[in-house]
Design an enzyme around this catalytic site. Structure first.
Site, PDB file in Angstrom:
ATOM      1  N   MET A  22       0.628  -1.743  -0.148  1.00  0.00           N
ATOM      2  CA  MET A  22      -0.067  -0.132  -0.007  1.00  0.00           C
ATOM      3  C   MET A  22       0.855   1.266  -0.236  1.00  0.00           C
ATOM      4  SD  MET A  22      -2.786   0.947   2.614  1.00  0.00           S
ATOM      5  CE  MET A  22      -1.239   1.641   4.350  1.00  0.00           C
ATOM      6  N   ASP A  24      -0.106   5.949  -1.098  1.00  0.00           N
ATOM      7  CA  ASP A  24      -0.655   7.213  -0.560  1.00  0.00           C
ATOM      8  C   ASP A  24      -2.143   6.517  -0.195  1.00  0.00           C
ATOM      9  OD1 ASP A  24       1.481   7.723  -1.974  1.00  0.00           O
ATOM     10  OD2 ASP A  24       0.282   8.682  -3.308  1.00  0.00           O
ATOM     11  N   PHE A  80      -2.923   5.617 -11.091  1.00  0.00           N
ATOM     12  CA  PHE A  80      -2.945   6.295  -9.964  1.00  0.00           C
ATOM     13  C   PHE A  80      -3.262   7.430  -8.661  1.00  0.00           C
ATOM     14  CE2 PHE A  80       2.287   6.804 -11.836  1.00  0.00           C
ATOM     15  CZ  PHE A  80       2.294   5.287 -10.934  1.00  0.00           C
ATOM     16  N   GLU A 205       4.651  16.247  -5.616  1.00  0.00           N
ATOM     17  CA  GLU A 205       3.498  15.351  -5.712  1.00  0.00           C
ATOM     18  C   GLU A 205       1.953  15.626  -5.119  1.00  0.00           C
ATOM     19  OE1 GLU A 205       5.162  10.995  -6.866  1.00  0.00           O
ATOM     20  OE2 GLU A 205       5.724  11.431  -4.577  1.00  0.00           O
ATOM     21  N   TRP A 288       9.534   6.785   0.945  1.00  0.00           N
ATOM     22  CA  TRP A 288      10.085   6.481  -0.956  1.00  0.00           C
ATOM     23  C   TRP A 288      11.961   5.725  -1.265  1.00  0.00           C
ATOM     24  CZ3 TRP A 288       7.189   4.117  -3.677  1.00  0.00           C
ATOM     25  CH2 TRP A 288       6.062   4.042  -3.805  1.00  0.00           C
TER      26      TRP A 288
HETATM   27  C1  FRU Z   1       3.490   9.195  -4.563  1.00  0.00           C
HETATM   28  C2  FRU Z   1       2.982   9.132  -5.504  1.00  0.00           C
HETATM   29  C3  FRU Z   1       1.673   9.421  -6.650  1.00  0.00           C
HETATM   30  C4  FRU Z   1       1.456   8.542  -7.472  1.00  0.00           C
HETATM   31  C5  FRU Z   1       1.461   7.191  -6.994  1.00  0.00           C
HETATM   32  C6  FRU Z   1       1.586   5.655  -7.525  1.00  0.00           C
HETATM   33  O1  FRU Z   1       3.585   8.471  -3.156  1.00  0.00           O
HETATM   34  O2  FRU Z   1       4.166   9.149  -5.956  1.00  0.00           O
HETATM   35  O3  FRU Z   1       2.319  10.655  -7.072  1.00  0.00           O
HETATM   36  O4  FRU Z   1      -0.040   8.767  -8.094  1.00  0.00           O
HETATM   37  O5  FRU Z   1       2.262   7.510  -5.448  1.00  0.00           O
HETATM   38  O6  FRU Z   1       1.751   4.815  -6.688  1.00  0.00           O
END
Ligand code: FRU
Length: 486
Positions: A22, A24, A80, A205, A288
């Site tokens: 999992m 965002d 996304f 993001e 990340w």
């Molecule tokens: C943020 C992100 C978003 C993207 C998603 C992909 O963590 O990189 O920008 O939509 O995760 O899983």
């Protein structure tokens, strides 16, 4: 359901999916008494993969029920991040007789195909639910917001602009946020864009824009930006700008970079729609840098605890404070330890309070005179998590370098710190501790830090020490009952 291979790391009051990867939080919307939490989800494995929207609901933000996957990849690509709203007046026309639709706006991400010489493509699409979020149908006119020629173009966050009777979508575009407006969620017009040099190569993001009111009743607009790199303690982190939004354009008060949470493990967080009286926030409790390596199985990642974002005036202007959502109080048991008027030349043994709270607890300090101190959570085998305040650096800190397993990634170990943003001699601190996380709220939430740790055995001792004359008005430890329960 797959059985837990690391049951000791399953949080008690933070949301985790039963299994698999999992990231965002997505589609946060409150509707008919239920909080919806959708999230970036890879249902087929413990690492990032073709993204779906997972789904869970709760009536209290603490006890979550996991539901089947809500949105799966299709010919336009992966699903996304994005958001969801209740279209009360059926302005989209996607509702049915007497049913206001739930509308989700998300990014369709088509990955690059090097062999075919095709670059990745991101565009915004809609999905609709007419049964309170149980099932979703993608809009046949997708994408509703095609890519205007940008490499990064994602994570639409919707809000309703009452003054203009328009929807607003904040879209993250690499090094800026764009604002689009729409009367019906289907046709979109570019209003403006906002950018600022953050001094790093981080990609913007998961934006969010919402108003907060100060104590005098004035309205301030807050723009959240999550950046992939350059966080205050390394890696991905969320910052905010404060300013004005006139319905078209965001104008910041200044270009100071203010971090929403100084810890390493709170990313891509946004607020719930459909909750008007408070800015209710949840983030992805990871980074990340090492998210794919954390030693939990068969699930990977948890959400932060729910928080309320509030505007406070500090010595250097307005700040967004984070405080635990009031719902958390319902998990709190009677104090397992409560002390008043403590002066601290000596280490103070808090083991009894910790043991009775079986490692899942909130510790609150009312501090009459703030001095350097350190709270140590320790295990018999020598793992130690240190949390405290360093007066010389006027900084709060969480040191997880020796707190258990750190070997799974070279960038996990660290002593993370956060500036103190208040100046009074008095202070207050709340630490919410779960199986693998501590969330720190200091000075009424002006400084927040979220930090993961993975002890090799449960912490069994807790000691508070200060050689600097810390004076406490009160100290209390309360166990927190289980919440997650899916
Ligand atoms: C943020 C992100 C978003 C993207 C998603 C992909 O963590 O990189 O920008 O939509 O995760 O899983």
């Amino acid at each position: 359901m797959a059985c837990d291979l690391t049951p000791q790391y399953r949080p008690a009051f933070h949301y985790t999916p039963a299994a698999n990867w999992m990231n965002d939080p997505n589609g946060l919307v409150f509707h008919q008494g239920r909080y919806h939490l959708f999230y970036q989800y890879h249902p087929d494995g413990p690492t990032w993969g073709p993204m779906h929207w997972g789904h869970a609901t709760s009536t209290d933000l603490l006890h979550w029920q996991e539901h089947p996957v809500a949105l799966a990849p299709d010919a336009l690509g992966m699903i996304f991040s994005g958001s969801a709203v209740v279209d009360h007046d059926n302005r989209s026309g996607l509702g049915a007789e007497g049913v206001a639709p739930l509308v989700a706006m998300f990014t369709h991400h088509r990955p690059a195909d090097a062999q075919a010489g095709v670059a990745s493509l991101e565009q915004q699409s809609l999905a609709v639910s007419l049964d309170d979020g149980r099932t979703w149908v993608k809009f046949e006119g997708n994408p509703v917001l095609p890519n205007p020629g940008l490499k990064d173009f994602r994570d639409p966050k919707l809000c309703w602009l009452a003054a203009r009777q328009r929807w607003l979508a904040v879209v993250a575009c690499g090094d800026c946020m764009r604002f689009y407006s729409s009367p019906d969620l289907k046709s979109w017009a570019l209003e403006s864009q906002f950018t600022h040099d953050l001094g790093s190569d981080g990609v913007w993001e998961c934006g969010d824009l919402f108003p907060l009111h100060d104590a005098a009743g004035a309205t301030w607009w807050v723009l959240l930006v999550s950046v992939t790199l350059g966080g205050p303690n390394g890696g991905s982190s969320t910052l905010y700008f404060i300013g004005d939004f006139d319905g078209h354009r965001f104008t910041p008060l200044d270009t100071q970079i203010r971090w929403l949470d100084f810890g390493p493990d709170n990313y891509a967080g946004v607020t719930w729609s459909g909750v008007d009286e408070r800015a209710l926030f949840i983030g992805w409790m990871s980074n990340w840098l090492y998210a794919a390596s954390v030693p939990t199985s068969p699930w990977r990642s948890a959400m932060t605890m729910p928080r309320e974002l509030q505007l406070r005036m500090s010595e250097d202007g307005p700040r967004v404070a984070s405080v635990p959502a009031r719902e958390l109080l319902s998990l709190q048991g009677p104090a397992t330890l409560a002390l008043r008027e403590v002066s601290l030349p000596l280490p103070l043994d808090l083991d009894a309070g910790l043991r009775a709270a079986v490692g899942v607890f909130v510790l609150r300090l009312e501090i009459d005179a703030l001095r350097s101190f350190s709270l140590s959570l320790g295990s018999p085998g020598g793992d130690e998590l240190l949390i405290g305040y360093d007066r010389d650096r006027t900084a709060w800190f969480i040191d997880r370098r020796r707190a258990g397993r750190v070997d799974f990634h070279p960038q996990f170990a660290g002593c993370h710190s956060a500036p103190r943003l208040a100046t009074a001699p008095q202070s207050d601190l709340q630490l919410y501790v779960d199986a693998t996380s501590v969330e720190l709220f200091a000075d009424d939430g002006l400084t927040a830090m979220t930090c993961l740790f993975f002890p090799r055995e449960p912490f069994a001792s807790m000691t508070l020490s200060s050689t600097d004359g810390l004076k406490l008005g009160a100290l209390a430890v309360h166990p927190l009952g289980a919440g997650r329960g899916s």
